[in-house]
Scaffold this motif. Structure first.
Motif, PDB file in Angstrom:
ATOM      1  N   ASP A 238     -98.279  13.277  25.101  1.00  0.00           N
ATOM      2  CA  ASP A 238     -97.679  13.017  23.789  1.00  0.00           C
ATOM      3  C   ASP A 238     -97.951  14.137  22.790  1.00  0.00           C
ATOM      4  O   ASP A 238     -97.161  14.369  21.882  1.00  0.00           O
ATOM      5  CB  ASP A 238     -98.208  11.695  23.231  1.00  0.00           C
ATOM      6  CG  ASP A 238     -97.735  10.494  24.029  1.00  0.00           C
ATOM      7  OD1 ASP A 238     -96.610  10.548  24.561  1.00  0.00           O
ATOM      8  OD2 ASP A 238     -98.500   9.517  24.133  1.00  0.00           O
ATOM      9  N   TYR A 239     -99.092  14.828  22.965  1.00  0.00           N
ATOM     10  CA  TYR A 239     -99.506  15.810  21.971  1.00  0.00           C
ATOM     11  C   TYR A 239    -100.074  17.055  22.654  1.00  0.00           C
ATOM     12  O   TYR A 239    -100.509  17.021  23.808  1.00  0.00           O
ATOM     13  CB  TYR A 239    -100.580  15.218  21.038  1.00  0.00           C
ATOM     14  CG  TYR A 239    -100.154  13.915  20.422  1.00  0.00           C
ATOM     15  CD1 TYR A 239     -99.245  13.891  19.367  1.00  0.00           C
ATOM     16  CD2 TYR A 239    -100.627  12.705  20.917  1.00  0.00           C
ATOM     17  CE1 TYR A 239     -98.816  12.689  18.815  1.00  0.00           C
ATOM     18  CE2 TYR A 239    -100.208  11.494  20.371  1.00  0.00           C
ATOM     19  CZ  TYR A 239     -99.303  11.497  19.328  1.00  0.00           C
ATOM     20  OH  TYR A 239     -98.873  10.315  18.797  1.00  0.00           O
ATOM     21  N   VAL A 240    -100.079  18.160  21.918  1.00  0.00           N
ATOM     22  CA  VAL A 240    -100.775  19.375  22.327  1.00  0.00           C
ATOM     23  C   VAL A 240    -101.562  19.880  21.123  1.00  0.00           C
ATOM     24  O   VAL A 240    -101.268  19.519  19.979  1.00  0.00           O
ATOM     25  CB  VAL A 240     -99.800  20.476  22.827  1.00  0.00           C
ATOM     26  CG1 VAL A 240     -98.972  19.987  23.994  1.00  0.00           C
ATOM     27  CG2 VAL A 240     -98.901  20.964  21.698  1.00  0.00           C
ATOM     28  N   VAL A 241    -102.553  20.709  21.388  1.00  0.00           N
ATOM     29  CA  VAL A 241    -103.329  21.342  20.326  1.00  0.00           C
ATOM     30  C   VAL A 241    -103.187  22.851  20.466  1.00  0.00           C
ATOM     31  O   VAL A 241    -103.393  23.403  21.555  1.00  0.00           O
ATOM     32  CB  VAL A 241    -104.813  20.929  20.373  1.00  0.00           C
ATOM     33  CG1 VAL A 241    -105.655  21.820  19.464  1.00  0.00           C
ATOM     34  CG2 VAL A 241    -104.979  19.478  19.957  1.00  0.00           C
ATOM     35  N   ALA A 242    -102.814  23.511  19.378  1.00  0.00           N
ATOM     36  CA  ALA A 242    -102.756  24.971  19.346  1.00  0.00           C
ATOM     37  C   ALA A 242    -103.902  25.474  18.497  1.00  0.00           C
ATOM     38  O   ALA A 242    -104.197  24.904  17.435  1.00  0.00           O
ATOM     39  CB  ALA A 242    -101.431  25.451  18.777  1.00  0.00           C
ATOM     40  N   ILE A 243    -104.574  26.523  18.967  1.00  0.00           N
ATOM     41  CA  ILE A 243    -105.684  27.091  18.217  1.00  0.00           C
ATOM     42  C   ILE A 243    -105.366  28.547  17.913  1.00  0.00           C
ATOM     43  O   ILE A 243    -104.717  29.236  18.697  1.00  0.00           O
ATOM     44  CB  ILE A 243    -107.032  26.958  18.966  1.00  0.00           C
ATOM     45  CG1 ILE A 243    -107.012  27.731  20.283  1.00  0.00           C
ATOM     46  CG2 ILE A 243    -107.337  25.500  19.218  1.00  0.00           C
ATOM     47  CD1 ILE A 243    -108.347  27.690  21.011  1.00  0.00           C
ATOM     48  N   GLY A 244    -105.811  29.011  16.734  1.00  0.00           N
ATOM     49  CA  GLY A 244    -105.524  30.375  16.331  1.00  0.00           C
ATOM     50  C   GLY A 244    -106.630  30.965  15.492  1.00  0.00           C
ATOM     51  O   GLY A 244    -107.044  30.385  14.490  1.00  0.00           O
ATOM     52  N   GLY A 245    -107.140  32.111  15.920  1.00  0.00           N
ATOM     53  CA  GLY A 245    -108.139  32.871  15.182  1.00  0.00           C
ATOM     54  C   GLY A 245    -108.053  34.321  15.613  1.00  0.00           C
ATOM     55  O   GLY A 245    -107.151  34.710  16.355  1.00  0.00           O
ATOM     56  N   ASP A 246    -108.988  35.135  15.163  1.00  0.00           N
ATOM     57  CA  ASP A 246    -108.998  36.535  15.576  1.00  0.00           C
ATOM     58  C   ASP A 246    -109.522  36.705  16.993  1.00  0.00           C
ATOM     59  O   ASP A 246    -109.094  37.596  17.726  1.00  0.00           O
ATOM     60  CB  ASP A 246    -109.861  37.360  14.613  1.00  0.00           C
ATOM     61  CG  ASP A 246    -109.218  37.482  13.237  1.00  0.00           C
ATOM     62  OD1 ASP A 246    -107.972  37.430  13.164  1.00  0.00           O
ATOM     63  OD2 ASP A 246    -109.955  37.614  12.244  1.00  0.00           O
ATOM     64  N   ARG A 247    -110.460  35.848  17.408  1.00  0.00           N
ATOM     65  CA  ARG A 247    -111.067  35.956  18.735  1.00  0.00           C
ATOM     66  C   ARG A 247    -110.757  34.763  19.624  1.00  0.00           C
ATOM     67  O   ARG A 247    -111.158  34.736  20.798  1.00  0.00           O
ATOM     68  CB  ARG A 247    -112.583  36.109  18.610  1.00  0.00           C
ATOM     69  CG  ARG A 247    -113.035  37.280  17.748  1.00  0.00           C
ATOM     70  CD  ARG A 247    -114.531  37.468  17.857  1.00  0.00           C
ATOM     71  NE  ARG A 247    -114.912  37.819  19.230  1.00  0.00           N
ATOM     72  CZ  ARG A 247    -116.124  37.595  19.731  1.00  0.00           C
ATOM     73  NH1 ARG A 247    -117.057  37.007  18.990  1.00  0.00           N
ATOM     74  NH2 ARG A 247    -116.404  37.954  20.978  1.00  0.00           N
TER      75      ARG A 247
END
Length: 466
Positions: A238-247
């Motif tokens: 039903d869901y996904v998680v996206a992560i975003g940073g420099d590393r």
């Protein structure tokens, strides 16, 4: 020699002009000095998040200059700008008209040492931008921690976010972000770098998990955004998680979401087939699939990014008669189509993988086409609209090979006639076949041989159901 009055007046005017010009120069110099003292006081960072589940690729721009072309669930990298005022825009390139449409715009007075995240959310019909401002964090060379913050960009209702070691129990932990409603975001919190899982639960009830990621590694000395999105048919959960940073970065699917595969039998004249996975020889994943039929969705829980599975296609009811095998790997939780098709000019078969998009669009339908027919070396495909004729229509695909994925096409809502021609002499060899397209449709067409070697047939089915 006497100077004329006119000459004297002209001389005075020249001197007046010289004085005015000198004053003007002084003013310009002073103005320039003043302006040079008004230079930008530092720099800030700006990035974008595409959270419109029913819109395709968008263009993220500063003024009129493109910065990135994110798809749904994407967090773009930061771009750095002087501390001045800028307009940031999101444009949409219509898959129907190829025209550029402005979705949303916002103006930012960039402040030094500040991160800005512009979240494009809402829907294709009513888009809007949420701007998140955060101070830029600094870390020491020996720091072992990182900062994380969360956003709920899904339809899950109010949720809590947890991070813990693999297999941790959220009922024995405190949420890092609690009670986030749709389009809400949290403050940053500091955690130690480690191998972790993300768990999302219904707000206030840690026993009601709506998402649990596979274990992954978080690296230190970074500020990381973690977004909960609706899967919207980009994955089987039903869901996904996206992560975003420099590393740190990536997209996580629910660890309980299976890889899902659907088979289509496109070999005219061949018997019905069974499809077995890996070493299984007793119970086929797909049983007694006849020519021209699509199977139900088949869940393959053991399939993942790193482990290939082997498909063995046999004559139905006779596991000893293998017609062909293929080894494939699948993205975790992905939605896939495999088409059983002939290998041209042989009696062998192959499984043709089809990985076209399964995400609905707000303004159009998606129609995929696969060609399993062997009667013609090359074909063209036409979609004739209700207010046009075949003679006035250009082909959407030309010179497509046998046993190939012709492609996926974005079509406006309408009633069409699908016409297939021989690329060599432009004669009609299939159709017209009636096709109704609605907004949000995900339709699959398979061109197949018929009993008449001079005429092609077509099978149509919903790509996602059943």
């Amino acid at each position: 020699m006497k100077r004329s009055r006119l000459g004297e007046e002209g001389s005075r005017k020249v001197k007046q002009l010289q004085r005015c010009f000198a004053a003007l120069l002084i003013g310009l110099v002073v103005g320039a000095c003043t302006e040079s003292q008004d230079t930008p006081d530092g720099r800030g960072n700006v990035r974008a998040v595409h959270a419109l589940s029913d819109v395709g690729t968008v263009a993220f721009l500063i003024e009129a200059r493109g910065l990135a072309d994110p798809v749904f669930q994407t967090i773009t990298p930061y771009s750095t700008y002087d501390a001045l005022q800028y307009d940031f825009n999101f444009d949409f390139i219509s898959g129907l008209t190829s025209e550029i449409e402005r979705l949303a715009t916002t103006s930012i007075d960039v402040v030094k040492e500040t991160n800005y995240t512009l979240i494009l959310t809402g829907s294709g019909a009513t888009p809007r931008i949420i701007t998140v401002e955060q101070p830029i964090s600094s870390f020491e060379a020996d720091d072992t921690d990182l900062e994380v913050w969360f956003a709920n960009l899904s339809g899950a209702g109010n949720v809590d976010f947890y991070i813990g070691a693999a297999g941790f129990d959220p009922t024995a932990a405190m949420p890092l972000a609690a009670g986030l409603a749709r389009d809400a975001f949290s403050e940053t919190v500091s955690i130690e770098a480690a191998e972790v899982e993300i768990v999302v639960t219904i707000a206030g009830d840690a026993t009601q998990e709506v998402f649990r990621s596979e274990a992954f590694t978080l690296f230190a000395q970074d500020t990381v955004m973690m977004n909960l999105f609706d899967a919207a048919n980009t994955a089987t959960g039903d869901y996904v998680v996206a992560i975003g940073g420099d590393r740190n970065g990536g997209r996580l699917v629910d660890q309980s979401a299976p890889t899902r595969v659907r088979l289509f039998h496109g070999v005219n004249g061949a018997d019905a087939v069974d499809a077995f996975v890996d070493d299984e020889t007793i119970t086929p994943a797909v049983a007694n699939l006849a020519f021209g039929e699509a199977s139900m969705q088949v869940d393959i829980p053991e399939a993942d990014d790193s482990t290939a599975i082997t498909w063995n296609i046999t004559t139905a009811g006779n596991v000893g008669t293998s017609l062909g095998t293929v080894e494939q790997s699948y993205p975790d939780g992905s939605i896939n189509l495999l088409v059983v098709t002939p290998i041209p000019d042989t009696s062998d078969i192959v499984l043709l993988p089809v990985s076209d998009s399964t995400r609905p669009l707000f303004d159009a339908g998606r129609v995929g086409v696969v060609n399993t027919a062997q009667s013609f070396d090359f074909i063209d495909v036409y979609f004739v609209t209700s207010d046009s004729t075949f003679e006035d229509t250009f082909p959407r695909a030309t010179n497509r090979l046998r046993s190939s994925n012709v492609g996926q096409f974005t079509l406006e809502a309408d009633t069409y006639e699908v016409v297939i021609t021989n690329s060599v002499d432009d004669t009609i060899v299939g159709g017209p076949f009636a096709l109704t397209v609605e907004r949000g449709d995900i339709t699959q067409l398979v061109i197949v041989d018929s009993a008449d070697p001079n005429v092609l047939d077509m099978v149509s089915f919903d790509r996602l159901m059943p």
